[in-house]
Each structure stands twice: as structure tokens, then as C-alpha cells.
Design a protein around this motif. Structure first.
Motif, PDB file in Angstrom:
ATOM      1  N   UNK A 319       0.835  -1.197   0.000  1.00 61.07           N
ATOM      2  CA  UNK A 319       0.000   0.000   0.000  1.00 61.07           C
ATOM      3  C   UNK A 319       0.873   1.252   0.000  1.00 61.07           C
ATOM      4  N   UNK A 320       1.935   1.244   0.799  1.00 62.62           N
ATOM      5  CA  UNK A 320       2.854   2.385   0.836  1.00 62.62           C
ATOM      6  C   UNK A 320       3.484   2.618  -0.526  1.00 62.62           C
ATOM      7  N   UNK A 321       3.875   1.542  -1.197  1.00 61.55           N
ATOM      8  CA  UNK A 321       4.485   1.674  -2.520  1.00 61.55           C
ATOM      9  C   UNK A 321       3.502   2.283  -3.521  1.00 61.55           C
ATOM     10  N   UNK A 322       2.235   1.885  -3.435  1.00 60.88           N
ATOM     11  CA  UNK A 322       1.245   2.423  -4.373  1.00 60.88           C
ATOM     12  C   UNK A 322       1.031   3.922  -4.174  1.00 60.88           C
ATOM     13  N   UNK A 323       1.246   4.399  -2.944  1.00 66.20           N
ATOM     14  CA  UNK A 323       1.090   5.831  -2.682  1.00 66.20           C
ATOM     15  C   UNK A 323       2.151   6.667  -3.390  1.00 66.20           C
ATOM     16  N   UNK A 324       3.220   6.042  -3.870  1.00 63.17           N
ATOM     17  CA  UNK A 324       4.247   6.786  -4.595  1.00 63.17           C
ATOM     18  C   UNK A 324       3.735   7.266  -5.946  1.00 63.17           C
ATOM     19  N   UNK A 325       2.700   6.602  -6.470  1.00 63.66           N
ATOM     20  CA  UNK A 325       2.160   6.990  -7.773  1.00 63.66           C
ATOM     21  C   UNK A 325       0.676   7.336  -7.732  1.00 63.66           C
ATOM     22  N   UNK A 326       0.035   7.168  -6.570  1.00 60.71           N
ATOM     23  CA  UNK A 326      -1.398   7.450  -6.442  1.00 60.71           C
ATOM     24  C   UNK A 326      -1.652   8.333  -5.232  1.00 60.71           C
ATOM     25  N   UNK A 327      -2.702   9.135  -5.314  1.00 62.24           N
ATOM     26  CA  UNK A 327      -3.059  10.013  -4.209  1.00 62.24           C
ATOM     27  C   UNK A 327      -3.701   9.244  -3.059  1.00 62.24           C
ATOM     28  N   UNK A 329      -4.994   4.865  -1.855  1.00 63.69           N
ATOM     29  CA  UNK A 329      -5.044   3.455  -2.198  1.00 63.69           C
ATOM     30  C   UNK A 329      -5.798   2.707  -1.114  1.00 63.69           C
ATOM     31  N   UNK A 330      -6.196   1.470  -1.430  1.00 60.50           N
ATOM     32  CA  UNK A 330      -6.897   0.629  -0.462  1.00 60.50           C
ATOM     33  C   UNK A 330      -5.914  -0.330   0.193  1.00 60.50           C
ATOM     34  N   UNK A 338     -10.445 -12.361  10.928  1.00 59.35           N
ATOM     35  CA  UNK A 338      -9.973 -10.977  10.929  1.00 59.35           C
ATOM     36  C   UNK A 338     -10.136 -10.398   9.521  1.00 59.35           C
ATOM     37  N   UNK A 339     -10.863  -9.312   9.419  1.00 57.24           N
ATOM     38  CA  UNK A 339     -11.097  -8.678   8.117  1.00 57.24           C
ATOM     39  C   UNK A 339     -10.933  -7.170   8.282  1.00 57.24           C
ATOM     40  N   UNK A 340      -9.817  -6.637   7.789  1.00 59.16           N
ATOM     41  CA  UNK A 340      -9.502  -5.227   7.942  1.00 59.16           C
ATOM     42  C   UNK A 340      -9.454  -4.556   6.580  1.00 59.16           C
ATOM     43  N   UNK A 341      -9.975  -3.354   6.482  1.00 59.63           N
ATOM     44  CA  UNK A 341      -9.935  -2.608   5.233  1.00 59.63           C
ATOM     45  C   UNK A 341      -9.915  -1.111   5.490  1.00 59.63           C
ATOM     46  N   UNK A 342      -9.014  -0.408   4.792  1.00 57.90           N
ATOM     47  CA  UNK A 342      -8.849   1.023   5.009  1.00 57.90           C
ATOM     48  C   UNK A 342      -8.531   1.720   3.685  1.00 57.90           C
ATOM     49  N   UNK A 343      -8.891   2.978   3.591  1.00 56.71           N
ATOM     50  CA  UNK A 343      -8.426   3.834   2.513  1.00 56.71           C
ATOM     51  C   UNK A 343      -7.267   4.663   3.052  1.00 56.71           C
ATOM     52  N   UNK A 344      -6.120   4.564   2.403  1.00 57.97           N
ATOM     53  CA  UNK A 344      -4.929   5.295   2.827  1.00 57.97           C
ATOM     54  C   UNK A 344      -4.702   6.433   1.840  1.00 57.97           C
ATOM     55  N   UNK A 345      -4.660   7.652   2.332  1.00 58.30           N
ATOM     56  CA  UNK A 345      -4.450   8.829   1.491  1.00 58.30           C
ATOM     57  C   UNK A 345      -3.019   9.333   1.635  1.00 58.30           C
ATOM     58  N   UNK A 346      -2.452   9.703   0.499  1.00 65.37           N
ATOM     59  CA  UNK A 346      -1.067  10.183   0.528  1.00 65.37           C
ATOM     60  C   UNK A 346      -0.922  11.385   1.444  1.00 65.37           C
ATOM     61  N   UNK A 347      -1.909  12.274   1.433  1.00 65.13           N
ATOM     62  CA  UNK A 347      -1.826  13.468   2.280  1.00 65.13           C
ATOM     63  C   UNK A 347      -1.740  13.091   3.748  1.00 65.13           C
ATOM     64  N   UNK A 348      -2.510  12.075   4.167  1.00 55.96           N
ATOM     65  CA  UNK A 348      -2.442  11.618   5.559  1.00 55.96           C
ATOM     66  C   UNK A 348      -1.095  10.970   5.846  1.00 55.96           C
TER      67      UNK A 348
END
Length: 437
Positions: A319-327, A329-330, A338-348
Motif C-alpha cells: 500500500x505504501x508503494x502504491x502511494x508513490x504513484x497514487x493520491x 489506495x486501499x 480478521x477482516x480489515x480494510x482502510x483507505x490510505x491517502x497520501x496526504x495523511x
């Protein structure tokens, strides 16, 4: 056979390089491994141990790299998985770990890893060259690291591995040596090496004299903040609260906050194997009985006991790697109940790592001050290592030195290549790091 070998023993990946054969236009070449029909040079720094407990006196089996990961994924409850060995090198708090009743200190674990990696390299390195040039960080990772202890452990491990002549070179100095091969004119170069556990910075002056490259080290500095720290923030801000961080437990007539130390150890994925057998983890399981949100805490316990640290780390790192090219990612992680899901924003993410970037910038300040240089006097800045892909990291250097002076390339193998080239140089002693007193 060449007379030297460059070893970049990393927190996340390890790269080994040999000087190229005489007459070759390539200065050095990394060892190439093949797994599931895929070739790679960055060998994952992990170990798996297992045994057949149904048989008396069954020997302890082991493997390294992607083969260790493969065995762990296929047999998660039946093997011991160890990762990020380098992060324990300088820690006086780590003396040993027990694996199926057998004691393993850092020296034994590092030697085992290197031996298994050599075996997987096959005919490329059947016999060790006489000289090993080994990279070391300017500052070792961890709380109150002891660099003298780390080098003592390195030497003991490398002796078990069969090394005869061991030389240590600062990792950014090796990267600088590699980068300097492309220079056609004199230059003052800042090398920023971002590893898994440390970020190191070195300033070098290179002077081109015909076919000869003359150099002198100006200054170095480092900080125990790097890629693993960035991963920690994602886990700490998003995942740990879903696993009980911030919840309370009943103690007599009052509710108390669950101690954060449990989640600090868990979020730093390299310590998960140690946490599983610790007194803290036994205490945590007792607190489950009085937890005010037992479902979250049970998920935490299940993930630790189920050896899901690597799978969780992989999801976070990707997910961190995808933030290098996207604003944004999921980030998804599922295991049993256990079922975890988050939206990670580059700004955050950039807000979470702002303090880390300040520490990195402070380490650059230290190197510049030691070298008595102004920003305008640096001709080139060479960024290497995984975190050099993070946009906020690159912007920090562009703002300071200008985008036109920033260089990248061969981010994962530049250090090992530089170490191999230094091993063949006539003035190797000039490049070696001073011994710790």
C-alpha cells in the motif's frame, strides 16, 4: 574466481555483488537468484525454521529468502519465521532467541542466513572469495544502539560463514563509489541511502584525473528512521486501533487504558517473532478476560499466534508503494475471522511521516555542517534505497538542492556494487569505516 565480494546485508533485502570479469564493461554484477521462474538480485532477509515434532530427535530444518517465505505461508503454525535480523545487531537487549529448544544468538542467525543464501546462489559462489567488503550503516537502528557490539556480532557471524578478510564500509560511501563511476568531471556528491532501518548520508568529493578517480570523504551522518518506520505509522494509525489500541480493561472499580507498549512491539513487524514468546504477550492474553472490547484484542492475539506478521507487513508495504504513484489506495488484510480494510491517502501518510522527514533533514544538516558546505556547493545528490521513491522524500531534497541536481537509479543494488568495486581498488583502506572504539 574474484578476490573480493560485496555484501549489502539489509534489514529488508540483502544483495551480494562480485567484481565483473576482466574485460567486461560492467564494474560489478550482483548474484542472481531464481524462484518460481522469476529472477531477482534483492534476496529477502528472512529465515524459516521447522522440524517434524512427531519424530523423536528430529533435526531443525531451515531456509532463507523467498523459500523461507513460501514455507511459512504453506505451514504458518508449524514453523518459526524470523525477519529483519539486522535491526537486532546493535541491541544489547537482544541476546538470543530459542527455536525448538535450541539457542540462537544474532551471530548464529546471521551466519545461518548467509550460508543458506550462498547455497541458493549455486555455482555463482561455491567458494567465498578471500575478502568480504561489508556495508554498515552510519547509525545503527534501534533504541540506544551499540555500534561496537554490532560490529563484534558481524565479525563473529562472518567468521562462522567462512570469511577471512572482512572490511567494513559505510553504506552511503559504497553507493557514492558506485555513482562516481558515471562522473566525467569533478563533483561534490551527497549520497542519501534509505534502507529499511536507517537513513544514512555521506558527502564525498570526486576528482577525475584521466582514467583515475580521486576522492576524499568529507562527512557522514545517519538516523535510525527509514522504510520500516514509515510502515509503522500506517499500522499504528490504521491497523492497531482495530486490534485494541486505545481500548480499556477493567481493574477493580476502574477502567484502565491498555498499555501502548503492546502495540508498539506489534506494529514494528520485525519484532513480532520476539513478542510471541515474551512476558508482555503472556500478560496481554491475561488482560483479554477483563477487556472492554475483547473482540478486537482477540484478533490481535490471533494474528500474533497465527504468525501473520509477514502477511500484514506485505500488505502495508505494498500500500505504501502504491502511494508513490497514487493520491490514495486501499489497504486490505484478511485472515480467518480478521477482516480489515482502510483507505490510505497520501496526504495523511505524509502528515504521519512529517516528523521522520524532519529527522532525516536534521541528519543532512549535520553532514553539511561537518563538511562545512553550503547547499549551493553540492553538485549532485544521489538518492538510493526503497524510500527514495516516496514523493515527500524526493521533494525534500528537490526543495533544498534543486530538481536538476537529483540523481537516482539502481536503487536496490547500488550499495552492493560499490562494495564489490571497493574490494578491488588499490586504496581500499581509504574507503573503510573507522573501527568502533
Amino acid at each position: 574466481m574474484t578476490s573480493s565480494l560485496g555484501l549489502d546485508f539489509g534489514t529488508t533485502n540483502t544483495v551480494v555483488a562480485l567484481p565483473a570479469a576482466p574485460g567486461s564493461t560492467d564494474g560489478a554484477a550482483p548474484l542472481v537468484f531464481e524462484h518460481n521462474r522469476q529472477e531477482f538480485s534483492a534476496f529477502r532477509s528472512v529465515l524459516s525454521f521447522w522440524t517434524d515434532e512427531s519424530l523423536p530427535n528430529s533435526p531443525i530444518e531451515s531456509d532463507a529468502g523467498p523459500w523461507a517465505i513460501e514455507h511459512f505461508i504453506e505451514n504458518p503454525g508449524d514453523c518459526r519465521f524470523l525477519q529483519s535480523l539486522k535491526s537486532f545487531a546493535a541491541s544489547p537487549l537482544f541476546s538470543e532467541t530459542r527455536i525448538y529448544g535450541q539457542r540462537f544468538g544474532f551471530e548464529a542467525l546471521m551466519a545461518k542466513f548467509l550460508t543458506l543464501m550462498q547455497a541458493r546462489a549455486g555455482s555463482q559462489i561455491e567458494k567465498l572469495p578471500r575478502r568480504l567488503v561489508v556495508g554498515r550503516p552510519v547509525e545503527f537502528a534501534g533504541s540506544a544502539p551499540d555500534p561496537k557490539l554490532a560490529l563484534e556480532r558481524y565479525r563473529a557471524a562472518l567468521a562462522r560463514f567462512g570469511a577471512q578478510d572482512v572490511r567494513f564500509v559505510y553504506e552511503p560511501v559504497a553507493a557514492a563509489f558506485f555513482f562516481a563511476q558515471r562522473l566525467t568531471r569533478d563533483a561534490t556528491v551527497l549520497v542519501a541511502d534509505f534502507g529499511g532501518g536507517t537513513s544514512d548520508f555521506s558527502l564525498m568529493r570526486f576528482e577525475v584525473r584521466g582514467k583515475t578517480l580521486q576522492t576524499r570523504a568529507l562527512a557522514s551522518s545517519g538516523v535510525g528512521v527509514a522504510g520500516d518506520t514509515f510502515d509503522f505509522h500506517i499500522i499504528d494509525k490504521l491497523i492497531s486501533p482495530s486490534l485494541g489500541k486505545g481500548t480499556t480493561y477493567s481493574s477493580g472499580s476502574q477502567d484502565l487504558l491498555l498499555p501502548n507498549r503492546f502495540f508498539t512491539a506489534f506494529a514494528r513487524w520485525s519484532e513480532l517473532s520476539v513478542l510471541k514468546t515474551s512476558r508482555d504477550f503472556r500478560e496481554l492474553k491475561k488482560l483479554l478476560r477483563t477487556s472492554n472490547e475483547p473482540e478486537r484484542l482477540q484478533n490481535f492475539i490471533d494474528l500474533v499466534e497465527g504468525d501473520q506478521g509477514y502477511a500484514l507487513y506485505k500488505a502495508v508495504s505494498e500500500a505504501k508503494a502504491r502511494l508513490s504513484s497514487s493520491e490514495e489506495t486501499e489497504l486490505s488484510f484478511t485472515w480467518e475471522d480478521v477482516d480489515l480494510g482502510f483507505t490510505v491517502r497520501r496526504a495523511d501518510f505524509e502528515r504521519w511521516i512529517a516528523g521522520d522527514l524532519q529527522k532525516m533533514s536534521g541528519a543532512v544538516d549535520t553532514a553539511m555542517r561537518r563538511a562545512k558546505l553550503e547547499n549551493s556547493e553540492v553538485d549532485k545528490v544521489f538518492l538510493t534505497g526503497g524510500s527514495s521513491f516516496v514523493p515527500a522524500v524526493r521533494r525534500m531534497f528537490e526543495a533544498r538542492f534543486g530538481a536538476e541536481r537529483i540523481e537516482t537509479g539502481d536503487e536496490l543494488v547500488s550499495i552492493a556494487h560499490g562494495l564489490a568495486l571497493i574490494g578491488e581498488s588499490d586504496d581500499i583502506d581509504r574507503w573503510c569505516a573507522p573501527e568502533e572504539i
